[in-house]
Motif scaffolding. Sequence first.
Motif, mmCIF file in Angstrom:
data_model
loop_
_atom_site.group_PDB
_atom_site.id
_atom_site.type_symbol
_atom_site.label_atom_id
_atom_site.label_comp_id
_atom_site.label_asym_id
_atom_site.label_seq_id
_atom_site.Cartn_x
_atom_site.Cartn_y
_atom_site.Cartn_z
ATOM 1 N N CYS A 151 5.138 10.413 -6.088
ATOM 2 C CA CYS A 151 6.576 10.555 -6.301
ATOM 3 C C CYS A 151 6.981 10.083 -7.699
ATOM 4 O O CYS A 151 6.236 9.347 -8.354
ATOM 5 C CB CYS A 151 7.360 9.746 -5.256
ATOM 6 N N THR A 152 8.152 10.512 -8.121
ATOM 7 C CA THR A 152 8.680 10.042 -9.397
ATOM 8 C C THR A 152 8.996 8.555 -9.298
ATOM 9 O O THR A 152 9.103 7.990 -8.197
ATOM 10 C CB THR A 152 9.952 10.800 -9.780
ATOM 11 N N LYS A 153 9.166 7.932 -10.449
ATOM 12 C CA LYS A 153 9.459 6.503 -10.478
ATOM 13 C C LYS A 153 10.743 6.189 -9.725
ATOM 14 O O LYS A 153 10.829 5.213 -8.974
ATOM 15 C CB LYS A 153 9.582 6.040 -11.931
ATOM 16 N N GLU A 154 11.764 7.028 -9.915
ATOM 17 C CA GLU A 154 13.056 6.804 -9.258
ATOM 18 C C GLU A 154 12.930 6.895 -7.737
ATOM 19 O O GLU A 154 13.459 6.055 -6.998
ATOM 20 C CB GLU A 154 14.092 7.816 -9.762
ATOM 21 N N LEU A 155 12.224 7.923 -7.261
ATOM 22 C CA LEU A 155 12.060 8.089 -5.817
ATOM 23 C C LEU A 155 11.177 6.977 -5.246
ATOM 24 O O LEU A 155 11.440 6.477 -4.144
ATOM 25 C CB LEU A 155 11.454 9.460 -5.505
ATOM 26 N N THR A 156 10.168 6.570 -5.989
ATOM 27 C CA THR A 156 9.307 5.467 -5.555
ATOM 28 C C THR A 156 10.119 4.203 -5.329
ATOM 29 O O THR A 156 9.927 3.482 -4.330
ATOM 30 C CB THR A 156 8.210 5.195 -6.600
ATOM 31 N N GLU A 157 11.035 3.917 -6.232
ATOM 32 C CA GLU A 157 11.879 2.722 -6.096
ATOM 33 C C GLU A 157 12.771 2.818 -4.871
ATOM 34 O O GLU A 157 12.977 1.836 -4.143
ATOM 35 C CB GLU A 157 12.708 2.531 -7.363
ATOM 36 N N GLU A 158 13.321 4.014 -4.628
ATOM 37 C CA GLU A 158 14.173 4.207 -3.441
ATOM 38 C C GLU A 158 13.378 4.006 -2.156
ATOM 39 O O GLU A 158 13.830 3.322 -1.227
ATOM 40 C CB GLU A 158 14.783 5.607 -3.454
ATOM 41 N N LEU A 159 12.210 4.625 -2.097
ATOM 42 C CA LEU A 159 11.399 4.526 -0.886
ATOM 43 C C LEU A 159 10.901 3.097 -0.666
ATOM 44 O O LEU A 159 10.872 2.604 0.462
ATOM 45 C CB LEU A 159 10.214 5.483 -0.981
ATOM 46 N N SER A 160 10.523 2.424 -1.747
ATOM 47 C CA SER A 160 10.019 1.050 -1.631
ATOM 48 C C SER A 160 11.101 0.081 -1.194
ATOM 49 O O SER A 160 10.837 -0.903 -0.502
ATOM 50 C CB SER A 160 9.427 0.598 -2.968
ATOM 51 N N ALA A 161 12.333 0.368 -1.611
ATOM 52 C CA ALA A 161 13.458 -0.487 -1.230
ATOM 53 C C ALA A 161 13.974 -0.156 0.167
ATOM 54 O O ALA A 161 14.934 -0.771 0.639
ATOM 55 C CB ALA A 161 14.584 -0.343 -2.246
ATOM 56 N N ALA A 162 13.318 0.820 0.822
ATOM 57 C CA ALA A 162 13.721 1.242 2.171
ATOM 58 C C ALA A 162 15.171 1.681 2.201
ATOM 59 O O ALA A 162 15.899 1.432 3.173
ATOM 60 C CB ALA A 162 13.471 0.131 3.186
ATOM 61 N N THR A 163 15.591 2.354 1.117
ATOM 62 C CA THR A 163 16.954 2.896 1.069
ATOM 63 C C THR A 163 17.165 3.905 2.183
ATOM 64 O O THR A 163 18.235 4.004 2.770
ATOM 65 C CB THR A 163 17.217 3.563 -0.299
ATOM 66 N N PHE A 164 16.120 4.666 2.490
ATOM 67 C CA PHE A 164 16.167 5.594 3.622
ATOM 68 C C PHE A 164 14.743 5.757 4.153
ATOM 69 O O PHE A 164 13.771 5.671 3.394
ATOM 70 C CB PHE A 164 16.740 6.951 3.198
ATOM 71 N N PRO A 165 14.587 5.986 5.442
ATOM 72 C CA PRO A 165 13.243 6.176 6.005
ATOM 73 C C PRO A 165 12.803 7.630 5.849
ATOM 74 O O PRO A 165 13.619 8.557 5.964
ATOM 75 C CB PRO A 165 13.427 5.813 7.478
ATOM 76 N N ILE A 166 11.523 7.836 5.564
ATOM 77 C CA ILE A 166 11.008 9.205 5.518
ATOM 78 C C ILE A 166 10.948 9.758 6.937
ATOM 79 O O ILE A 166 11.373 10.882 7.206
ATOM 80 C CB ILE A 166 9.615 9.243 4.861
ATOM 81 N N ASP A 193 0.828 -1.208 0.000
ATOM 82 C CA ASP A 193 0.000 0.000 0.000
ATOM 83 C C ASP A 193 0.860 1.255 0.000
ATOM 84 O O ASP A 193 0.548 2.242 -0.670
ATOM 85 C CB ASP A 193 -0.931 0.010 1.207
ATOM 86 N N LEU A 194 1.948 1.233 0.760
ATOM 87 C CA LEU A 194 2.851 2.384 0.784
ATOM 88 C C LEU A 194 3.502 2.586 -0.577
ATOM 89 O O LEU A 194 3.656 3.721 -1.041
ATOM 90 C CB LEU A 194 3.911 2.200 1.867
ATOM 91 N N LYS A 195 3.848 1.504 -1.234
ATOM 92 C CA LYS A 195 4.453 1.617 -2.564
ATOM 93 C C LYS A 195 3.476 2.247 -3.551
ATOM 94 O O LYS A 195 3.856 3.065 -4.395
ATOM 95 C CB LYS A 195 4.900 0.243 -3.069
ATOM 96 N N ARG A 196 2.223 1.869 -3.458
ATOM 97 C CA ARG A 196 1.216 2.458 -4.340
ATOM 98 C C ARG A 196 1.060 3.949 -4.051
ATOM 99 O O ARG A 196 0.873 4.758 -4.963
ATOM 100 C CB ARG A 196 -0.113 1.730 -4.158
ATOM 101 N N LEU A 197 1.167 4.320 -2.771
ATOM 102 C CA LEU A 197 1.107 5.730 -2.399
ATOM 103 C C LEU A 197 2.302 6.491 -2.960
ATOM 104 O O LEU A 197 2.152 7.593 -3.504
ATOM 105 C CB LEU A 197 1.056 5.852 -0.877
ATOM 106 N N TYR A 198 3.487 5.911 -2.836
ATOM 107 C CA TYR A 198 4.680 6.543 -3.408
ATOM 108 C C TYR A 198 4.498 6.761 -4.911
ATOM 109 O O TYR A 198 4.837 7.817 -5.457
ATOM 110 C CB TYR A 198 5.924 5.686 -3.180
ATOM 111 N N GLY A 199 3.971 5.743 -5.595
ATOM 112 C CA GLY A 199 3.804 5.836 -7.042
ATOM 113 C C GLY A 199 2.843 6.932 -7.457
ATOM 114 O O GLY A 199 2.961 7.495 -8.549
ATOM 115 N N GLN A 200 1.887 7.246 -6.589
ATOM 116 C CA GLN A 200 0.910 8.294 -6.895
ATOM 117 C C GLN A 200 1.525 9.679 -6.788
ATOM 118 O O GLN A 200 1.205 10.573 -7.581
ATOM 119 C CB GLN A 200 -0.274 8.181 -5.939
#
Length: 289
Positions: free
Chosen positions: A203-218, A194-201
């Motif tokens: 954020c850009t594709k690149e940022l969505t991938e970073e956030l989904s991969a938990a590269t860094f916490p918001i 669900d969070l990934k779908r929110l990111y996709g709505q």
Amino acid sequence: MENLIRIILLASILSVVVVGCGGGHKSETAVSQQTAEDTVVATVHQIVRGKVVEDTVIGHWTIKALKDSNDVIVGRHDWAVRDSSVFLTLSYDRNIVYSNKEIRTKDLVGNEGEYMMQWGGEVFWASDSAIYLSFGCVLPDTDDGWNMLYQILPDGTSNIIVIDVYMGVDGFYVVADFMALYLNERAVGASPADLKRLYGQYCTKELTEELSAATFPIVSDDTDFRHAYKTIHIEPQDGFTGPPLEKYSFEVKFKPNPNDDNVTDILYMEVDGSTNKIIKIDSGEREVI
């Protein structure tokens, strides 16, 4: 013989007349039945309360929302209108959550007779964990109003989320809407999907991938997400006038802990001016007074 022929001929004529009359009577009956059916349909339609603002199935949720005027009068003595209510029927995986539940202005802003419900009942966002309905209550003849989300959980628990509004600032609503949904989805334990779908709505594709991969916490996992949103403040870092910019920068501040008002967490976010997508989030800065 001649009399017999006359009798047969007369019988034939009478038969044709009877059939013709019978056919005519049948047609009149069909017209009457059609009119009666149309009247019934029209009557049933008129009984339905107000205007249907939402009638859909989305994910686990089935929703029907109707908006209609109620008994509260809002306005001055020389200009007054009736306030509105939303009547909500909602289910989650066919389990009834609300059945014709009335939502009034007082349920949103705490009182009635001053602000009026300008809109309400439309689905703003939905996930496995919650559904969010959009509501707006305004002071008549002014720009003073409340832009809110009504968050509902499968067990019927609800929360009012006031959306921060900064009129005339490009990109602001993207950050405001994203943070409202993100923090309140985290508060109800939204799934990674669900969070990934929110990111996709938002954020850009690149940022969505970073956030989904938990590269860094918001925000940090030990944040009190409800309190964080209640204390959120979004400040534009760009000018308010001039031509559209390539990107817009915002500072987002909130209190992560309800027991310590001396601590403030800060995010820096950038929005693409052409796509209205968040392109960058810098997090982790903490201010201690």
